[in-house]
Design an enzyme around this catalytic site. Sequence first.
Site, PDB file in Angstrom:
ATOM      1  N   MET A  26      -7.376   5.155   5.777  1.00 53.11           N
ATOM      2  CA  MET A  26      -7.264   5.847   7.066  1.00 53.11           C
ATOM      3  C   MET A  26      -6.237   6.967   6.942  1.00 53.11           C
ATOM      4  O   MET A  26      -5.712   7.452   7.944  1.00 53.11           O
ATOM      5  CB  MET A  26      -6.879   4.857   8.164  1.00 53.11           C
ATOM      6  CG  MET A  26      -7.944   3.776   8.367  1.00 53.11           C
ATOM      7  SD  MET A  26      -7.964   3.037   9.999  1.00 53.11           S
ATOM      8  CE  MET A  26      -6.336   2.359  10.088  1.00 53.11           C
ATOM      9  N   GLY A  27      -5.945   7.372   5.707  1.00 52.96           N
ATOM     10  CA  GLY A  27      -5.038   8.503   5.499  1.00 52.96           C
ATOM     11  C   GLY A  27      -3.577   8.101   5.601  1.00 52.96           C
ATOM     12  O   GLY A  27      -3.233   6.931   5.572  1.00 52.96           O
ATOM     13  N   HIS A  30       0.149   6.550   0.850  1.00 55.29           N
ATOM     14  CA  HIS A  30       1.412   6.176   0.206  1.00 55.29           C
ATOM     15  C   HIS A  30       1.099   5.651  -1.194  1.00 55.29           C
ATOM     16  O   HIS A  30      -0.081   5.614  -1.604  1.00 55.29           O
ATOM     17  CB  HIS A  30       2.168   5.136   1.039  1.00 55.29           C
ATOM     18  CG  HIS A  30       1.321   3.962   1.455  1.00 55.29           C
ATOM     19  ND1 HIS A  30       0.803   3.054   0.549  1.00 55.29           N
ATOM     20  CD2 HIS A  30       0.866   3.577   2.673  1.00 55.29           C
ATOM     21  CE1 HIS A  30       0.098   2.153   1.200  1.00 55.29           C
ATOM     22  NE2 HIS A  30       0.116   2.447   2.479  1.00 55.29           N
ATOM     23  N   GLY A  32       0.841   2.824  -2.400  1.00 55.62           N
ATOM     24  CA  GLY A  32      -0.160   1.751  -2.468  1.00 55.62           C
ATOM     25  C   GLY A  32      -1.561   2.331  -2.627  1.00 55.62           C
ATOM     26  O   GLY A  32      -2.325   1.930  -3.514  1.00 55.62           O
ATOM     27  N   HIS A  33      -1.899   3.304  -1.770  1.00 53.14           N
ATOM     28  CA  HIS A  33      -3.223   3.939  -1.877  1.00 53.14           C
ATOM     29  C   HIS A  33      -3.383   4.629  -3.238  1.00 53.14           C
ATOM     30  O   HIS A  33      -4.435   4.549  -3.870  1.00 53.14           O
ATOM     31  CB  HIS A  33      -3.398   5.028  -0.814  1.00 53.14           C
ATOM     32  CG  HIS A  33      -3.341   4.546   0.598  1.00 53.14           C
ATOM     33  ND1 HIS A  33      -2.341   4.899   1.466  1.00 53.14           N
ATOM     34  CD2 HIS A  33      -4.191   3.745   1.297  1.00 53.14           C
ATOM     35  CE1 HIS A  33      -2.571   4.353   2.652  1.00 53.14           C
ATOM     36  NE2 HIS A  33      -3.672   3.639   2.580  1.00 53.14           N
ATOM     37  N   GLY A 144      -6.256  -3.076  -1.049  1.00 51.58           N
ATOM     38  CA  GLY A 144      -4.928  -3.622  -1.328  1.00 51.58           C
ATOM     39  C   GLY A 144      -4.785  -5.045  -0.780  1.00 51.58           C
ATOM     40  O   GLY A 144      -5.217  -5.331   0.347  1.00 51.58           O
ATOM     41  N   LYS A 146      -2.321  -6.344   0.396  1.00 59.97           N
ATOM     42  CA  LYS A 146      -1.455  -6.414   1.583  1.00 59.97           C
ATOM     43  C   LYS A 146      -2.257  -6.800   2.828  1.00 59.97           C
ATOM     44  O   LYS A 146      -1.788  -7.539   3.671  1.00 59.97           O
ATOM     45  CB  LYS A 146      -0.756  -5.085   1.817  1.00 59.97           C
ATOM     46  CG  LYS A 146       0.087  -5.190   3.035  1.00 59.97           C
ATOM     47  CD  LYS A 146       0.773  -3.935   3.381  1.00 59.97           C
ATOM     48  CE  LYS A 146       1.167  -4.013   4.834  1.00 59.97           C
ATOM     49  NZ  LYS A 146       0.048  -3.813   5.733  1.00 59.97           N
ATOM     50  N   VAL A 173       1.749  -3.036  -3.321  1.00 58.87           N
ATOM     51  CA  VAL A 173       2.819  -2.190  -3.866  1.00 58.87           C
ATOM     52  C   VAL A 173       3.983  -2.224  -2.874  1.00 58.87           C
ATOM     53  O   VAL A 173       3.783  -2.107  -1.664  1.00 58.87           O
ATOM     54  CB  VAL A 173       2.320  -0.748  -4.086  1.00 58.87           C
ATOM     55  CG1 VAL A 173       3.450   0.146  -4.583  1.00 58.87           C
ATOM     56  CG2 VAL A 173       1.167  -0.742  -5.082  1.00 58.87           C
ATOM     57  N   SER A 182       3.101   0.603   3.673  1.00 61.30           N
ATOM     58  CA  SER A 182       2.150   0.659   4.776  1.00 61.30           C
ATOM     59  C   SER A 182       2.337   1.981   5.491  1.00 61.30           C
ATOM     60  O   SER A 182       3.478   2.446   5.650  1.00 61.30           O
ATOM     61  CB  SER A 182       2.425  -0.490   5.750  1.00 61.30           C
ATOM     62  OG  SER A 182       1.790  -0.240   6.987  1.00 61.30           O
TER      63      SER A 182
HETATM   64  O1  PAF Z   1      -7.372  -0.619   5.355  1.00 61.68           O
HETATM   65  C1  PAF Z   1      -7.717   0.412   5.955  1.00 61.68           C
HETATM   66  O2  PAF Z   1      -7.095   1.464   5.825  1.00 61.68           O
HETATM   67  C2  PAF Z   1      -8.921   0.366   6.883  1.00 61.68           C
HETATM   68  O3  PAF Z   1      -9.023  -0.854   7.539  1.00 61.68           O
HETATM   69  C3  PAF Z   1     -10.240   0.714   6.166  1.00 61.68           C
HETATM   70  C4  PAF Z   1     -10.587  -0.312   5.106  1.00 61.68           C
HETATM   71  C5  PAF Z   1     -10.148   2.095   5.540  1.00 61.68           C
HETATM   72  C6  PAF Z   1     -11.388   0.733   7.194  1.00 61.68           C
HETATM   73  O4  PAF Z   1     -11.163   1.673   8.201  1.00 61.68           O
END
Ligand code: PAF
Length: 279
Positions: A26-27, A30, A32-33, A144, A146, A173, A182
């Site tokens: 969802m943008g 950080h 973790g992503h 993740g 988390k 992470v 987060s």
């Molecule tokens: O974990 C997230 O950021 C959201 O729940 C996801 C998996 C992108 C779905 O909108």
Amino acid sequence: MEIARSIAEFRALRATVPTLGLVPTMGFLHEGHLSLVRRARSECGAAAATIFVNPTQFAANEDFSSYPRALERDLDLLRAEGCAFAFVPSGPEVMYPAGFDTRIEIGGVTGMLEGAVRPGHFDGVATVVAKLLNITQPTRAYFGQKDAQQCVVVRKLVRDLDMPVEIVVCRTVRTEDGLAMSSRNAYLSPPERQAALVVIRALRAAEADFTAGQRDAGALRATMREVLSGEALAAIDYVSAAHPETLAELDEVGAEGALLSLAVRIGKTRLLDNLVLGL
Ligand code: PAF
């Protein structure tokens, strides 16, 4: 990095690579992503990220409109990781056009923990993840640990609907002092950021009890509650010591181990975290 703003644009990009690792987000990215993007790239050759703040997984009283957004910064971070494609729907109507009327409801693992506190949340997650997987057709999709319950729900979604994708769950992470990364950490004031460390202290205290031989799940939950209640800024939503797959609360930790998880509110910020205990 190629950026697709429509489903057709993404499909044209997808056709250019044989295997693809997807990181749905969802943008407000950080570390973790970014660690998921690196893993996707190394295991699949090409990585794609989706950036979409999904309205259907937020309740009316939740933070959809204030959810942190930083699209240009996110795209720069993805470029720096060598991400091949980003799918950034140009508006909610790309995902939910007029007449959209389908909802995926997953039974069994959504009634407890986050699902009990946020009714309907996992219907929104399951529906959007199914759409994102259908749109992007990845070989593997990376999530993740988390968001432990989300991982269980997504695995079940893919298994129950025979979706041809492998779900890869990657370790949480953390910052050096132990806070799980987060996007919502951005809401914390400096004193709240300090108070938030109670979350990892609570989990590690229960883990230490387990390592010392404690198998009574109620005692592990009590340890987490006791540590959390020592922090005046923390309000407990739940603490749990549950079966790692069914998410049913345990009386005793057996051979399948346990998922220790908790959710607390620190000021206006809701924090989730978990540790997996294995035998
Ligand atoms: O974990 C997230 O950021 C959201 O729940 C996801 C998996 C992108 C779905 O909108």
